[in-house]
Design a protein around this motif. Structure first.
Motif, PDB file in Angstrom:
ATOM      1  N   GLU A 145       0.831  -1.205   0.000  1.00 24.03           N
ATOM      2  CA  GLU A 145       0.000   0.000   0.000  1.00 24.03           C
ATOM      3  C   GLU A 145       0.870   1.262   0.000  1.00 24.03           C
ATOM      4  O   GLU A 145       0.601   2.208  -0.743  1.00 24.03           O
ATOM      5  CB  GLU A 145      -0.926   0.005   1.215  1.00 24.03           C
ATOM      6  N   ASP A 151       2.627   1.750  -3.398  1.00 22.33           N
ATOM      7  CA  ASP A 151       1.641   2.161  -4.398  1.00 22.33           C
ATOM      8  C   ASP A 151       1.360   3.662  -4.289  1.00 22.33           C
ATOM      9  O   ASP A 151       1.249   4.351  -5.306  1.00 22.33           O
ATOM     10  CB  ASP A 151       0.330   1.389  -4.234  1.00 22.33           C
ATOM     11  N   GLU A 152       1.256   4.163  -3.058  1.00 27.10           N
ATOM     12  CA  GLU A 152       1.012   5.595  -2.850  1.00 27.10           C
ATOM     13  C   GLU A 152       2.188   6.424  -3.353  1.00 27.10           C
ATOM     14  O   GLU A 152       1.990   7.437  -4.030  1.00 27.10           O
ATOM     15  CB  GLU A 152       0.785   5.873  -1.360  1.00 27.10           C
ATOM     16  N   SER A 209       2.329   6.429  -7.118  1.00 23.92           N
ATOM     17  CA  SER A 209       1.257   7.254  -7.669  1.00 23.92           C
ATOM     18  C   SER A 209       1.643   8.730  -7.688  1.00 23.92           C
ATOM     19  O   SER A 209       1.404   9.439  -8.678  1.00 23.92           O
ATOM     20  CB  SER A 209      -0.017   7.043  -6.850  1.00 23.92           C
ATOM     21  N   ARG A 235       4.317   9.219 -10.394  1.00 18.81           N
ATOM     22  CA  ARG A 235       3.727   9.131 -11.736  1.00 18.81           C
ATOM     23  C   ARG A 235       2.911  10.376 -12.076  1.00 18.81           C
ATOM     24  O   ARG A 235       2.828  10.762 -13.242  1.00 18.81           O
ATOM     25  CB  ARG A 235       2.867   7.879 -11.844  1.00 18.81           C
ATOM     26  N   ALA A 236       2.331  11.007 -11.064  1.00 22.40           N
ATOM     27  CA  ALA A 236       1.583  12.244 -11.292  1.00 22.40           C
ATOM     28  C   ALA A 236       2.508  13.342 -11.818  1.00 22.40           C
ATOM     29  O   ALA A 236       2.056  14.248 -12.520  1.00 22.40           O
ATOM     30  CB  ALA A 236       0.893  12.693 -10.011  1.00 22.40           C
TER      31      ALA A 236
END
Length: 73
Positions: A52, A55-56, A59, A62-63
């Motif tokens: 988890e 993944d955060e 993210s 990737r933004a």
């Protein structure tokens, strides 16, 4: 799990540092160290942790249009 950041010739160095700082809540010095490692080696580990968490982090990176990969360690 780990998040690996790959070097690219698209993003500005300062933007990469800022993205790392936001993603893992680190100092500018740590962000610069990770960004420089990716630049010099083609890739660098940003952080490790449970799925988890990585993944955060991935993210957020990737933004910023950074290329990252999540790997099982």
């Amino acid at each position: 799990w780990s998040v690996v950041l790959f070097n690219d010739e698209i993003n500005r160095f300062d933007d990469v540092i800022r993205a790392i700082m936001e993603a893992i809540h680190c100092s500018e010095e740590v962000g610069e160290h990770i960004a420089m490692a990716a630049h010099n080696n083609g890739k660098a580990m940003v952080t490790t942790g449970d799925r988890e968490r990585v993944d955060e982090v991935a993210s957020v990176l990737r933004a910023y249009k950074l290329t990252v990969e999540i790997q099982k360690v």
